[in-house]
Design a protein around this motif. Structure first.
Motif, PDB file in Angstrom:
ATOM      1  N   LYS A 149      14.673  12.298 -15.006  1.00 61.61           N
ATOM      2  CA  LYS A 149      14.790  13.538 -15.788  1.00 61.61           C
ATOM      3  C   LYS A 149      14.486  14.749 -14.895  1.00 61.61           C
ATOM      4  O   LYS A 149      13.827  14.625 -13.857  1.00 61.61           O
ATOM      5  N   HIS A 150      14.979  15.897 -15.308  1.00 63.54           N
ATOM      6  CA  HIS A 150      14.824  17.135 -14.531  1.00 63.54           C
ATOM      7  C   HIS A 150      13.339  17.418 -14.257  1.00 63.54           C
ATOM      8  O   HIS A 150      12.494  17.375 -15.167  1.00 63.54           O
ATOM      9  N   ASN A 151      13.008  17.639 -13.009  1.00 61.76           N
ATOM     10  CA  ASN A 151      11.648  17.945 -12.551  1.00 61.76           C
ATOM     11  C   ASN A 151      10.665  16.778 -12.704  1.00 61.76           C
ATOM     12  O   ASN A 151       9.448  16.969 -12.597  1.00 61.76           O
ATOM     13  N   ALA A 152      11.177  15.582 -12.990  1.00 68.21           N
ATOM     14  CA  ALA A 152      10.291  14.410 -13.128  1.00 68.21           C
ATOM     15  C   ALA A 152      10.279  13.618 -11.823  1.00 68.21           C
ATOM     16  O   ALA A 152      11.215  13.688 -11.023  1.00 68.21           O
ATOM     17  N   SER A 153       9.204  12.876 -11.606  1.00 68.03           N
ATOM     18  CA  SER A 153       9.107  12.012 -10.424  1.00 68.03           C
ATOM     19  C   SER A 153       8.974  10.559 -10.872  1.00 68.03           C
ATOM     20  O   SER A 153       8.550  10.273 -11.991  1.00 68.03           O
ATOM     21  N   LEU A 154       9.326   9.662  -9.974  1.00 67.03           N
ATOM     22  CA  LEU A 154       9.302   8.233 -10.292  1.00 67.03           C
ATOM     23  C   LEU A 154       7.867   7.710 -10.230  1.00 67.03           C
ATOM     24  O   LEU A 154       7.215   7.772  -9.187  1.00 67.03           O
ATOM     25  N   ASP A 155       7.395   7.195 -11.359  1.00 66.62           N
ATOM     26  CA  ASP A 155       6.053   6.610 -11.434  1.00 66.62           C
ATOM     27  C   ASP A 155       6.212   5.091 -11.309  1.00 66.62           C
ATOM     28  O   ASP A 155       6.508   4.398 -12.289  1.00 66.62           O
ATOM     29  N   LEU A 156       6.012   4.581 -10.095  1.00 64.35           N
ATOM     30  CA  LEU A 156       6.239   3.151  -9.835  1.00 64.35           C
ATOM     31  C   LEU A 156       5.246   2.268 -10.578  1.00 64.35           C
ATOM     32  O   LEU A 156       5.579   1.159 -11.003  1.00 64.35           O
ATOM     33  N   GLU A 157       4.020   2.760 -10.768  1.00 61.70           N
ATOM     34  CA  GLU A 157       3.008   1.977 -11.489  1.00 61.70           C
ATOM     35  C   GLU A 157       3.402   1.806 -12.951  1.00 61.70           C
ATOM     36  O   GLU A 157       3.324   0.704 -13.501  1.00 61.70           O
ATOM     37  N   GLN A 158       3.848   2.892 -13.575  1.00 61.87           N
ATOM     38  CA  GLN A 158       4.307   2.825 -14.961  1.00 61.87           C
ATOM     39  C   GLN A 158       5.550   1.955 -15.102  1.00 61.87           C
ATOM     40  O   GLN A 158       5.699   1.213 -16.069  1.00 61.87           O
ATOM     41  N   MET A 159       6.455   2.068 -14.113  1.00 64.29           N
ATOM     42  CA  MET A 159       7.673   1.271 -14.123  1.00 64.29           C
ATOM     43  C   MET A 159       7.332  -0.221 -14.104  1.00 64.29           C
ATOM     44  O   MET A 159       7.881  -1.014 -14.880  1.00 64.29           O
ATOM     45  N   TYR A 160       6.403  -0.601 -13.230  1.00 62.35           N
ATOM     46  CA  TYR A 160       6.003  -2.014 -13.142  1.00 62.35           C
ATOM     47  C   TYR A 160       5.410  -2.493 -14.466  1.00 62.35           C
ATOM     48  O   TYR A 160       5.780  -3.551 -14.981  1.00 62.35           O
ATOM     49  N   LYS A 161       4.481  -1.702 -15.018  1.00 64.19           N
ATOM     50  CA  LYS A 161       3.843  -2.092 -16.288  1.00 64.19           C
ATOM     51  C   LYS A 161       4.874  -2.250 -17.403  1.00 64.19           C
ATOM     52  O   LYS A 161       4.794  -3.170 -18.217  1.00 64.19           O
ATOM     53  N   GLN A 162       5.844  -1.345 -17.442  1.00 65.34           N
ATOM     54  CA  GLN A 162       6.859  -1.354 -18.498  1.00 65.34           C
ATOM     55  C   GLN A 162       7.696  -2.631 -18.460  1.00 65.34           C
ATOM     56  O   GLN A 162       7.885  -3.288 -19.478  1.00 65.34           O
ATOM     57  N   VAL A 163       8.206  -2.989 -17.281  1.00 65.92           N
ATOM     58  CA  VAL A 163       9.130  -4.139 -17.212  1.00 65.92           C
ATOM     59  C   VAL A 163       8.399  -5.471 -17.408  1.00 65.92           C
ATOM     60  O   VAL A 163       8.923  -6.372 -18.071  1.00 65.92           O
ATOM     61  N   VAL A 164       7.190  -5.613 -16.842  1.00 68.34           N
ATOM     62  CA  VAL A 164       6.485  -6.893 -17.000  1.00 68.34           C
ATOM     63  C   VAL A 164       5.929  -7.062 -18.403  1.00 68.34           C
ATOM     64  O   VAL A 164       5.708  -8.185 -18.863  1.00 68.34           O
ATOM     65  N   THR A 165       5.717  -5.952 -19.115  1.00 66.19           N
ATOM     66  CA  THR A 165       5.196  -6.036 -20.486  1.00 66.19           C
ATOM     67  C   THR A 165       6.299  -6.370 -21.483  1.00 66.19           C
ATOM     68  O   THR A 165       6.095  -7.188 -22.382  1.00 66.19           O
ATOM     69  N   TYR A 166       7.454  -5.753 -21.318  1.00 69.58           N
ATOM     70  CA  TYR A 166       8.491  -5.859 -22.337  1.00 69.58           C
ATOM     71  C   TYR A 166       9.644  -6.806 -21.997  1.00 69.58           C
ATOM     72  O   TYR A 166      10.498  -7.048 -22.851  1.00 69.58           O
ATOM     73  N   LEU A 167       9.676  -7.329 -20.786  1.00 67.67           N
ATOM     74  CA  LEU A 167      10.793  -8.193 -20.395  1.00 67.67           C
ATOM     75  C   LEU A 167      10.288  -9.554 -19.932  1.00 67.67           C
ATOM     76  O   LEU A 167       9.189  -9.663 -19.375  1.00 67.67           O
ATOM     77  N   PRO A 168      11.091 -10.603 -20.129  1.00 68.02           N
ATOM     78  CA  PRO A 168      10.755 -11.892 -19.518  1.00 68.02           C
ATOM     79  C   PRO A 168      10.732 -11.726 -17.995  1.00 68.02           C
ATOM     80  O   PRO A 168      11.426 -10.856 -17.445  1.00 68.02           O
ATOM     81  N   ARG A 169      10.003 -12.560 -17.331  1.00 64.39           N
ATOM     82  CA  ARG A 169       9.843 -12.415 -15.878  1.00 64.39           C
ATOM     83  C   ARG A 169      11.200 -12.443 -15.155  1.00 64.39           C
ATOM     84  O   ARG A 169      11.436 -11.680 -14.217  1.00 64.39           O
ATOM     85  N   TYR A 170      12.093 -13.345 -15.605  1.00 62.19           N
ATOM     86  CA  TYR A 170      13.384 -13.479 -14.924  1.00 62.19           C
ATOM     87  C   TYR A 170      14.283 -12.252 -15.122  1.00 62.19           C
ATOM     88  O   TYR A 170      15.253 -12.068 -14.388  1.00 62.19           O
ATOM     89  N   ALA A 171      13.976 -11.406 -16.117  1.00 62.24           N
ATOM     90  CA  ALA A 171      14.810 -10.230 -16.402  1.00 62.24           C
ATOM     91  C   ALA A 171      14.299  -8.954 -15.732  1.00 62.24           C
ATOM     92  O   ALA A 171      14.993  -7.944 -15.729  1.00 62.24           O
ATOM     93  N   CYS A 172      13.094  -9.003 -15.152  1.00 61.09           N
ATOM     94  CA  CYS A 172      12.544  -7.805 -14.494  1.00 61.09           C
ATOM     95  C   CYS A 172      13.374  -7.481 -13.250  1.00 61.09           C
ATOM     96  O   CYS A 172      13.559  -8.353 -12.390  1.00 61.09           O
ATOM     97  N   PRO A 173      13.858  -6.238 -13.117  1.00 63.69           N
ATOM     98  CA  PRO A 173      14.672  -5.895 -11.942  1.00 63.69           C
ATOM     99  C   PRO A 173      13.868  -6.048 -10.649  1.00 63.69           C
ATOM    100  O   PRO A 173      12.749  -5.529 -10.545  1.00 63.69           O
ATOM    101  N   LEU A 174      14.422  -6.756  -9.680  1.00 64.91           N
ATOM    102  CA  LEU A 174      13.745  -6.927  -8.397  1.00 64.91           C
ATOM    103  C   LEU A 174      13.919  -5.692  -7.516  1.00 64.91           C
ATOM    104  O   LEU A 174      13.105  -5.435  -6.638  1.00 64.91           O
ATOM    105  N   PHE A 175      15.002  -4.956  -7.740  1.00 62.31           N
ATOM    106  CA  PHE A 175      15.296  -3.794  -6.900  1.00 62.31           C
ATOM    107  C   PHE A 175      15.540  -2.551  -7.754  1.00 62.31           C
ATOM    108  O   PHE A 175      16.133  -2.648  -8.834  1.00 62.31           O
ATOM    109  N   LEU A 176      15.095  -1.404  -7.252  1.00 57.77           N
ATOM    110  CA  LEU A 176      15.352  -0.112  -7.890  1.00 57.77           C
ATOM    111  C   LEU A 176      16.077   0.790  -6.899  1.00 57.77           C
ATOM    112  O   LEU A 176      15.799   0.739  -5.687  1.00 57.77           O
ATOM    113  N   ARG A 177      17.002   1.597  -7.419  1.00 55.30           N
ATOM    114  CA  ARG A 177      17.726   2.562  -6.594  1.00 55.30           C
ATOM    115  C   ARG A 177      17.726   3.898  -7.336  1.00 55.30           C
ATOM    116  O   ARG A 177      18.197   3.975  -8.477  1.00 55.30           O
TER     117      ARG A 177
END
Length: 631
Positions: A543-571
């Motif tokens: 989003k405009h003027n936002a920065s990537l929070d890698l810690e939040q991103m990790y918490k989000q995917v491991v909490t809400y997704l099965p392990r096999y569905a968590c993206p291994l790579f981000l671009r």
């Protein structure tokens, strides 16, 4: 003096015999040269025909014989034979029959379940999964197998889509129950495999099983009137969106249960199941296959590469089930002495790569790899009955007569089948990749999905080659070579396969865009050397003027997704590319992969050892390619 031949002259064969012998030998060589798989094809087709004839005889006699009926008969015929071995404990056919009777009696007394009602089952691999499944089946209920890896929103969606009266939860999944209980529909009664409960309004099952009768429930409750009636719901990611409940009929269970028999397994075999029971391979092919054979099954709580062969030796296992990743994990184990010291003769499964297939045979001995292809909800199946490395099966004129299918041209940019100027689809040439479609008819029906007609209709292709025809869209690209062997090529649409599971890209992107700093997420699969399937990758627009929070991103995917569905790579990209039809462009992103040497956008990697997303450097990229970094 007269010779021996004069006294006892040898009989002279008729003049036509040498000619006939030469003719037979010539035919043999011609057959070997031009039709090398004739006898293997014939044996396989005879098996298919025999099984079909048996089912047709039942129909003509007015009998509907299900896999459950066969199990009950076996419990009478061979009551003391081991049916299930779990963690060293043996459960005979009679034991399983009687405990499933107890469970049926509990629900008969405590719940107003009607024949045809749905009960959802959230349990791991354990004997009581089978006991509950069979007990509910004896009441004529439809049992929905829930994937215990699925969490929160996805799990709630699965429960609501099959509209169960009851949810049964295993003792080791009470934490998952606690997560969804506040938002679970109030009309769903919850039962847990425990003697006491800390959750208000949740019923306990183990204490009531102990007090219940072992007597069979009235036979009219479980008797089937039609092989095409629903008996299970098995969830599949399909090609888009959240998991969908595939409708599984008695007919599909019978077909699945015949798989081990078709590959040559017998009642003397011991089958080792390490795959999750919520999966059709373990439940239909594995458990159903054991019943079809009258064999013994060794059930493992969870696959363990280090314990695999010691378990096989301990229990005298002769048949194993696999997915491609499982074989790779076994090959990646340190080499030990006596690895060929086992009794395993058949390995039945799908998704094993050619190099892993060869290494598996070289390392673990003369095991016949029985590769097959089949979608949970599909109406087509291929079986590699010849052992051709890399192939999922083989077709011929007679097979296509019984199970009509085609491979059609597909537009990868538009993500849809190609139609000519007349509006018809076109078949690919041999050696070319095409979308596998299977004709839907009375003999090969498609039963669709529970809860939504739209999902069922989306899996069907109409007016394919002529007006009025109807085909099931498998969502898989296949190649058929000049010897009619079939090879899996890739998945289409918004899905990819990783760790033996289908991953729906829209489900993953929906979880990511819940983060307040993400504007848009485009999820796709990328190839990783020496790994089956494709690893998840997400292209992100912030989003405009936002920065990537890698810690939040990790918490989000491991909490809400099965392990096999968590993206291994981000671009992280500045702008999301779209197709001409305003869909997210995935094709170029998939081709570019995750190489930091060629991609200028910031790249990140999910490092499980650090439990965080880290910057993907050239050095880390090399470690991933060389296999030094565990994925």
């Amino acid at each position: 003096m007269r010779g021996w031949d004069d006294l006892y002259p040898l009989p002279v064969p008729p003049s036509w015999v040498p000619g006939a012998a030469v003719g037979i030998l010539s035919l043999h060589f011609i057959q070997k040269l031009l039709f090398p798989y004739f006898w293997a094809d014939l044996r396989y087709l005879l098996k298919v025909f025999t099984y079909g004839l048996r089912m047709e005889m039942y129909r003509l006699q007015g009998r509907v014989v299900t896999v459950l009926d066969k199990f009950v008969k076996l419990a009478e015929k061979q009551p003391h034979k081991p049916f299930l071995i779990y963690e060293g404990t043996v459960h005979s056919y009679r034991d399983v029959d009687r405990r499933s009777n107890r469970i049926a009696q509990v629900f008969l007394q405590h719940e107003a379940l009607q024949k045809g009602d749905t009960v959802a089952l959230l349990m791991g691999n354990e004997p009581d999964f089978i006991h509950v499944w069979f007990g509910l089946a004896k009441l004529g209920c439809v049992v929905a197998f829930l994937n215990f890896n699925v969490r929160f929103r996805s799990l709630l969606h699965c429960v609501s889509s099959c509209e169960p009266k009851i949810l049964v939860v295993g003792a080791d999944l009470l934490g998952t129950l606690e997560e969804i209980l506040p938002k679970l529909q109030k009309d769903v009664n919850v039962w847990i495999m425990a003697k006491d409960s800390r959750f208000p309004g949740v019923h306990t099952l183990l204490d009531k099983i102990e007090a219940a009768s072992e007597d069979p429930v009235p036979v009219h409750r479980c008797s089937a009137n039609n092989l095409k009636s629903a008996v299970l719901y098995i969830f599949t990611s399909g090609t888009t969106g959240l998991p969908k409940a595939a409708v599984i009929s008695h007919l599909q269970i019978l077909k699945g249960a015949a798989g081990l028999w078709a590959f040559g397994a017998t009642s003397e075999d011991v089958i080792y199941i390490t795959l999750p029971l919520y999966h059709s391979a373990a439940s239909l092919l594995g458990i159903g296959g054991c019943i079809e054979l009258g064999a013994t099954c060794v059930l493992k709580k969870k696959f363990s590469a280090s314990q695999f062969w010691s378990d096989c030796r301990r229990y005298n296992v002769t048949v194993i089930q696999y997915i491609g990743e499982l074989c790779r994990y076994l090959c990646n184990q340190p080499v030990k002495e006596g690895e060929k010291n086992h009794k395993v003769r058949l390995a039945v499964g799908n998704g094993v790569r050619n190099d892993v297939w060869r290494e598996f045979l070289d390392r673990f001995g003369a095991v016949k790899i029985c590769e097959f292809y089949g979608a949970t909800e599909g109406n087509i199946c291929f079986m590699n009955h010849t052992g051709k490395i890399g192939s999922v099966g083989r077709s011929n004129f007679f097979y296509k007569l019984f199970f009509p299918f085609d491979l059609i041209k597909y537009d990868f940019q538009k993500d849809e089948p190609i139609r000519n100027k007349h509006g018809w689809c076109e078949k690919v040439k041999k050696g070319e990749a095409g979308l596998l479609i299977s004709k839907v008819n009375a003999k090969n029906p498609f039963f669709g999905y529970a809860g939504s007609k739209r999902h069922t209709e989306k899996k069907l292709l109409c007016e394919v080659f002529k007006k009025g025809d109807l085909y099931f869209n498998t969502g898989d690209l296949m190649v058929q070579d000049h010897d009619n062997f079939l090879y899996f090529w890739d998945r289409i649409g918004d899905t990819f396969r990783w760790k033996g599971e289908n991953v729906a890209t829209t489900e993953v992107s929906d979880v990511i865009v819940m983060l307040d700093f993400i504007q848009e997420a485009n999820v796709y699969g990328v190839s990783v050397p020496d790994h089956e399937g494709k690893a998840g990758m997400a292209s992100l627009i912030l989003k405009h003027n936002a920065s990537l929070d890698l810690e939040q991103m990790y918490k989000q995917v491991v909490t809400y997704l099965p392990r096999y569905a968590c993206p291994l790579f981000l671009r992280v990209q500045e702008k999301m590319e779209m197709t001409g039809t305003f869909k997210q462009q995935k094709f170029r992103l998939v081709e570019e992969g995750f190489n930091p040497s060629t991609i200028t956008d910031p790249l990140y990697f999910l490092d499980n050892s650090k439990k965080a997303y880290v910057l993907l450097t050239k050095e880390l990229h090399e470690m991933i390619l060389s296999g030094k970094m565990k994925l």
